[in-house]
Design an enzyme around this catalytic site. Structure first.
Site, PDB file in Angstrom:
ATOM      1  N   HIS A 169       8.241  20.974-111.319  1.00 56.92           N
ATOM      2  CA  HIS A 169       9.252  21.578-112.179  1.00 56.92           C
ATOM      3  C   HIS A 169      10.527  21.608-111.368  1.00 56.92           C
ATOM      4  O   HIS A 169      10.689  22.457-110.481  1.00 56.92           O
ATOM      5  CB  HIS A 169       8.856  22.996-112.601  1.00 56.92           C
ATOM      6  CG  HIS A 169       8.108  23.035-113.891  1.00 56.92           C
ATOM      7  ND1 HIS A 169       7.841  24.188-114.577  1.00 56.92           N
ATOM      8  CD2 HIS A 169       7.598  22.029-114.647  1.00 56.92           C
ATOM      9  CE1 HIS A 169       7.182  23.889-115.693  1.00 56.92           C
ATOM     10  NE2 HIS A 169       7.013  22.586-115.736  1.00 56.92           N
TER      11      HIS A 169
ATOM     12  N   ASP B 232      16.440  29.821-112.473  1.00 55.41           N
ATOM     13  CA  ASP B 232      16.473  28.650-113.357  1.00 55.41           C
ATOM     14  C   ASP B 232      17.881  28.164-113.650  1.00 55.41           C
ATOM     15  O   ASP B 232      18.221  27.881-114.798  1.00 55.41           O
ATOM     16  CB  ASP B 232      15.692  28.942-114.659  1.00 55.41           C
ATOM     17  CG  ASP B 232      14.211  29.171-114.398  1.00 55.41           C
ATOM     18  OD1 ASP B 232      13.501  28.204-114.133  1.00 55.41           O
ATOM     19  OD2 ASP B 232      13.778  30.358-114.417  1.00 55.41           O
TER      20      ASP B 232
ATOM     21  N   LYS C 279       3.261  31.026-109.127  1.00 53.09           N
ATOM     22  CA  LYS C 279       4.538  31.721-108.994  1.00 53.09           C
ATOM     23  C   LYS C 279       4.395  32.842-107.975  1.00 53.09           C
ATOM     24  O   LYS C 279       3.320  33.417-107.829  1.00 53.09           O
ATOM     25  CB  LYS C 279       4.940  32.270-110.362  1.00 53.09           C
ATOM     26  CG  LYS C 279       6.331  32.820-110.431  1.00 53.09           C
ATOM     27  CD  LYS C 279       6.811  32.867-111.872  1.00 53.09           C
ATOM     28  CE  LYS C 279       8.122  33.604-111.953  1.00 53.09           C
ATOM     29  NZ  LYS C 279       8.765  33.444-113.249  1.00 53.09           N
TER      30      LYS C 279
ATOM     31  N   TRP D 159       1.382  28.134-117.466  1.00 48.86           N
ATOM     32  CA  TRP D 159       1.948  29.189-116.628  1.00 48.86           C
ATOM     33  C   TRP D 159       1.743  30.539-117.311  1.00 48.86           C
ATOM     34  O   TRP D 159       2.053  30.695-118.488  1.00 48.86           O
ATOM     35  CB  TRP D 159       3.453  28.969-116.387  1.00 48.86           C
ATOM     36  CG  TRP D 159       4.079  30.178-115.767  1.00 48.86           C
ATOM     37  CD1 TRP D 159       3.884  30.641-114.494  1.00 48.86           C
ATOM     38  CD2 TRP D 159       4.963  31.129-116.399  1.00 48.86           C
ATOM     39  NE1 TRP D 159       4.588  31.803-114.300  1.00 48.86           N
ATOM     40  CE2 TRP D 159       5.253  32.128-115.432  1.00 48.86           C
ATOM     41  CE3 TRP D 159       5.525  31.225-117.675  1.00 48.86           C
ATOM     42  CZ2 TRP D 159       6.092  33.210-115.717  1.00 48.86           C
ATOM     43  CZ3 TRP D 159       6.361  32.306-117.962  1.00 48.86           C
ATOM     44  CH2 TRP D 159       6.638  33.284-116.977  1.00 48.86           C
TER      45      TRP D 159
ATOM     46  N   HIS E 288       9.658  28.989-107.486  1.00 49.20           N
ATOM     47  CA  HIS E 288       8.491  29.866-107.489  1.00 49.20           C
ATOM     48  C   HIS E 288       7.928  30.222-106.127  1.00 49.20           C
ATOM     49  O   HIS E 288       6.762  30.594-106.001  1.00 49.20           O
ATOM     50  CB  HIS E 288       7.387  29.249-108.357  1.00 49.20           C
ATOM     51  CG  HIS E 288       7.695  29.334-109.819  1.00 49.20           C
ATOM     52  ND1 HIS E 288       6.749  29.190-110.795  1.00 49.20           N
ATOM     53  CD2 HIS E 288       8.857  29.589-110.467  1.00 49.20           C
ATOM     54  CE1 HIS E 288       7.307  29.322-111.978  1.00 49.20           C
ATOM     55  NE2 HIS E 288       8.595  29.558-111.809  1.00 49.20           N
TER      56      HIS E 288
ATOM     57  N   GLU F  27       0.602  26.157-112.988  1.00 55.05           N
ATOM     58  CA  GLU F  27       1.865  26.487-112.321  1.00 55.05           C
ATOM     59  C   GLU F  27       1.797  27.868-111.666  1.00 55.05           C
ATOM     60  O   GLU F  27       1.653  28.886-112.336  1.00 55.05           O
ATOM     61  CB  GLU F  27       3.019  26.451-113.322  1.00 55.05           C
ATOM     62  CG  GLU F  27       4.375  26.738-112.692  1.00 55.05           C
ATOM     63  CD  GLU F  27       5.527  26.656-113.688  1.00 55.05           C
ATOM     64  OE1 GLU F  27       5.280  26.759-114.908  1.00 55.05           O
ATOM     65  OE2 GLU F  27       6.676  26.502-113.246  1.00 55.05           O
TER      66      GLU F  27
ATOM     67  N   ASP G 276       7.056  24.547-108.967  1.00 56.67           N
ATOM     68  CA  ASP G 276       8.384  24.809-109.513  1.00 56.67           C
ATOM     69  C   ASP G 276       9.274  25.223-108.338  1.00 56.67           C
ATOM     70  O   ASP G 276       8.876  26.071-107.528  1.00 56.67           O
ATOM     71  CB  ASP G 276       8.273  25.930-110.560  1.00 56.67           C
ATOM     72  CG  ASP G 276       9.595  26.282-111.215  1.00 56.67           C
ATOM     73  OD1 ASP G 276       9.692  26.201-112.449  1.00 56.67           O
ATOM     74  OD2 ASP G 276      10.544  26.683-110.490  1.00 56.67           O
TER      75      ASP G 276
ATOM     76  N   ASP H 205      13.019  22.142-115.457  1.00 56.37           N
ATOM     77  CA  ASP H 205      12.804  23.516-115.928  1.00 56.37           C
ATOM     78  C   ASP H 205      13.974  24.405-115.525  1.00 56.37           C
ATOM     79  O   ASP H 205      14.002  24.941-114.420  1.00 56.37           O
ATOM     80  CB  ASP H 205      11.481  24.066-115.360  1.00 56.37           C
ATOM     81  CG  ASP H 205      11.171  25.460-115.900  1.00 56.37           C
ATOM     82  OD1 ASP H 205      11.830  25.882-116.861  1.00 56.37           O
ATOM     83  OD2 ASP H 205      10.274  26.129-115.351  1.00 56.37           O
TER      84      ASP H 205
ATOM     85  N   ASP I  22      14.196  33.343-108.932  1.00 63.01           N
ATOM     86  CA  ASP I  22      13.791  32.249-109.819  1.00 63.01           C
ATOM     87  C   ASP I  22      14.712  32.216-111.029  1.00 63.01           C
ATOM     88  O   ASP I  22      14.299  32.459-112.148  1.00 63.01           O
ATOM     89  CB  ASP I  22      12.330  32.487-110.239  1.00 63.01           C
ATOM     90  CG  ASP I  22      11.808  31.402-111.160  1.00 63.01           C
ATOM     91  OD1 ASP I  22      12.245  30.254-111.012  1.00 63.01           O
ATOM     92  OD2 ASP I  22      10.959  31.712-112.018  1.00 63.01           O
TER      93      ASP I  22
HETATM   94  C1  RNT Z   1       8.462  30.408-115.438  1.00 65.57           C
HETATM   95  C2  RNT Z   1       7.986  29.024-115.274  1.00 65.57           C
HETATM   96  C3  RNT Z   1       7.756  28.260-116.538  1.00 65.57           C
HETATM   97  C4  RNT Z   1       8.819  28.494-117.574  1.00 65.57           C
HETATM   98  C5  RNT Z   1       8.712  27.608-118.785  1.00 65.57           C
HETATM   99  C6  RNT Z   1       9.531  28.108-119.919  1.00 65.57           C
HETATM  100  O1  RNT Z   1       8.790  30.991-114.256  1.00 65.57           O
HETATM  101  O2  RNT Z   1       8.851  28.307-114.448  1.00 65.57           O
HETATM  102  O3  RNT Z   1       7.622  26.905-116.252  1.00 65.57           O
HETATM  103  O4  RNT Z   1      10.093  28.343-117.040  1.00 65.57           O
HETATM  104  O5  RNT Z   1       7.403  27.430-119.097  1.00 65.57           O
HETATM  105 ZN    ZN Z   2       8.498  26.175-114.234  1.00 69.13          ZN
END
Ligand code: RNT
Ligand code: ZN
Length: 413
Positions: A281, A291, A222, A179, A257, A220, A254, A321, A289
């Protein structure tokens, strides 16, 4: 075996669900647990700030400050989560007494991780680390400075070598996620150039073919990040097109994302029509985003349902994640991991064949009714039995232990 479990098993059998089979599948489906919940994504290069459009908010005491602390915390988490597990490392979690440039990383810098993983009998996954570096302030694989872009290409190549070493020395395929945080606050005039540079970088990085038994690479995408709200070259359609052209690569999706109303659960089946495998993810975006810790919420459940209903447990790598620094990190980690597992169990306890038959017969009313009845079936009793058999604490027992660990260990840091 508890009486509750016996009754639950009978009740599920009544709708054609084999609980034993579900538990076996659950036990064998690896869940990749990310290392970065334990230390707010800082890693062990000595850096103290996280940059690159992602943020761990909060300052709850007890952050792991070194490898020993992180491993100790992770061992706690691993002991609370039932079923097959892998640990997902980032390239900045190296074990070295001296600083190592990211384009000079070697397997030897991760040797102690392999020893640790082998002692625990778990596999390792891996990630390139492009963020949190002064050399990627203006981007990594799309950087207009050819010298810097070459640096990051070399970094990715080092990471692929280490990933292959992980796979070879643990005997379990290492899934490597890539990513990049590259992007712009405002839409640039040239939106094609960065993407063409990204293609060139990827072509160079993946020119060398690796043994796919040892390692798989995933890209990955986004939609946006902090400071890259308007333009991200590595968008979903970008990587998806690249991956379709390079079938040995995988797409990573993810949960945080995409546009806030877009759900990755709705995208899995499309990917499975065109790709051999994919990487998820599992995360939780709240308005952005963010997390947040994964919950046993509708989307997490729907993600797992899609995987199970498509009979794709072997084709979808499931990784976590999220990073929450506002609560006890070991507890945050465990809650999210157990929830991902519970969501998968719920999916495995669906009478998929029956539901598909009803659908094929056009009986949509029964399909709806059965799905709704499933929601109040006694999954909890199966979950408890599963934890018991897997040798992890049942119910809230793990929480008591985690609080004790906090009192005795993390709070003193
Ligand atoms: C960031 C991505 C990525 C990170 C990790 C730490 O938006 O989701 O996967 O969260 O690599
Ligand atoms: Zn991620």
């Amino acid at each position: 075996m508890s009486k509750m479990f016996e009754l639950a098993k009978e009740q599920y059998a009544g709708i054609g669900v084999d609980v034993e089979k579900a538990m076996e599948l659950l036990a064998n489906a690896p869940l990749s647990i990310h290392c970065w919940q334990g230390d707010d994504v800082l890693g062990f290069e000595g850096g103290e700030t996280l940059t690159g459009g992602i943020q761990a908010t909060g300052n709850y005491p007890g952050r792991a400050r070194n490898i020993a602390e992180l491993r100790s915390d992770m061992e706690k988490v691993l002991s609370y989560v039932p079923g097959a597990k892998k640990v997902n490392l980032h390239a900045n979690y190296l074990d070295s007494s001296k600083p190592v440039a990211r384009d000079e990383l070697e397997p030897k810098h991760f040797e102690t991780w392999v020893e640790w993983a082998n002692a625990l009998g778990i596999g390792l996954d891996f990630n390139t680390t492009f963020f949190s570096s002064p050399l990627s302030e203006k981007g990594s694989l799309t950087n207009p400075d050819e010298g810097l872009r070459a640096f990051w290409i070399r970094h990715a190549k080092c990471v692929r070598d280490i990933a292959e070493y992980f796979g070879r020395s643990t005997g379990k395929t290492c899934v490597t996620n890539h990513w990049i945080h590259d992007g712009e606050k405002e839409v640039p005039i040239d939106t094609v150039g960065p993407r063409m540079r990204l293609i060139d970088s990827l072509n160079q990085i993946f020119a060398e073919k690796k043994n796919l038994e040892y390692t798989r690479d995933a890209l990955e995408s986004k939609l946006f990040g902090i400071g890259s709200e308007s333009y991200v070259p590595g968008s979903n359609e970008f990587y998806w097109a690249y991956v379709v052209q390079h079938p040995e690569l995988l797409i990573t999706m993810d949960a945080g994302h995409f546009h806030p109303t877009e759900l990755i659960s709705s995208k899995i089946s499309t990917v499975l029509c065109f790709a051999e495998k994919m990487l998820l993810h599992v995360s939780r975006p709240v308005r952005w985003d963010s997390d947040h810790v994964v919950l046993l919420d509708d989307e997490t459940r729907q993600i797992m349902r899609e995987v199970v209903r498509a009979d794709a447990l072997e084709r979808v790598y499931i990784a976590l994640d999220y990073f929450d620094a506002s609560i006890n990190r070991v507890i945050a980690w465990t809650v999210g991991a157990r929830n991902a597992r519970k969501a998968l169990l719920a999916a495995l306890l669906e009478p998929v064949a029956t539901l598909k038959k009803l659908e094929a017969e056009g009986d949509r009313s029964s399909r709806l009714a059965l799905q709704q009845e499933l929601l109040t079936m006694p999954m909890g009793a199966v979950w408890d039995e599963f934890c018991e058999r897997q040798g992890v604490p049942v119910g809230t027992k793990w929480l008591e232990d985690a609080k004790k660990y906090e009192r005795e260990v993390t709070i003193k840091r």
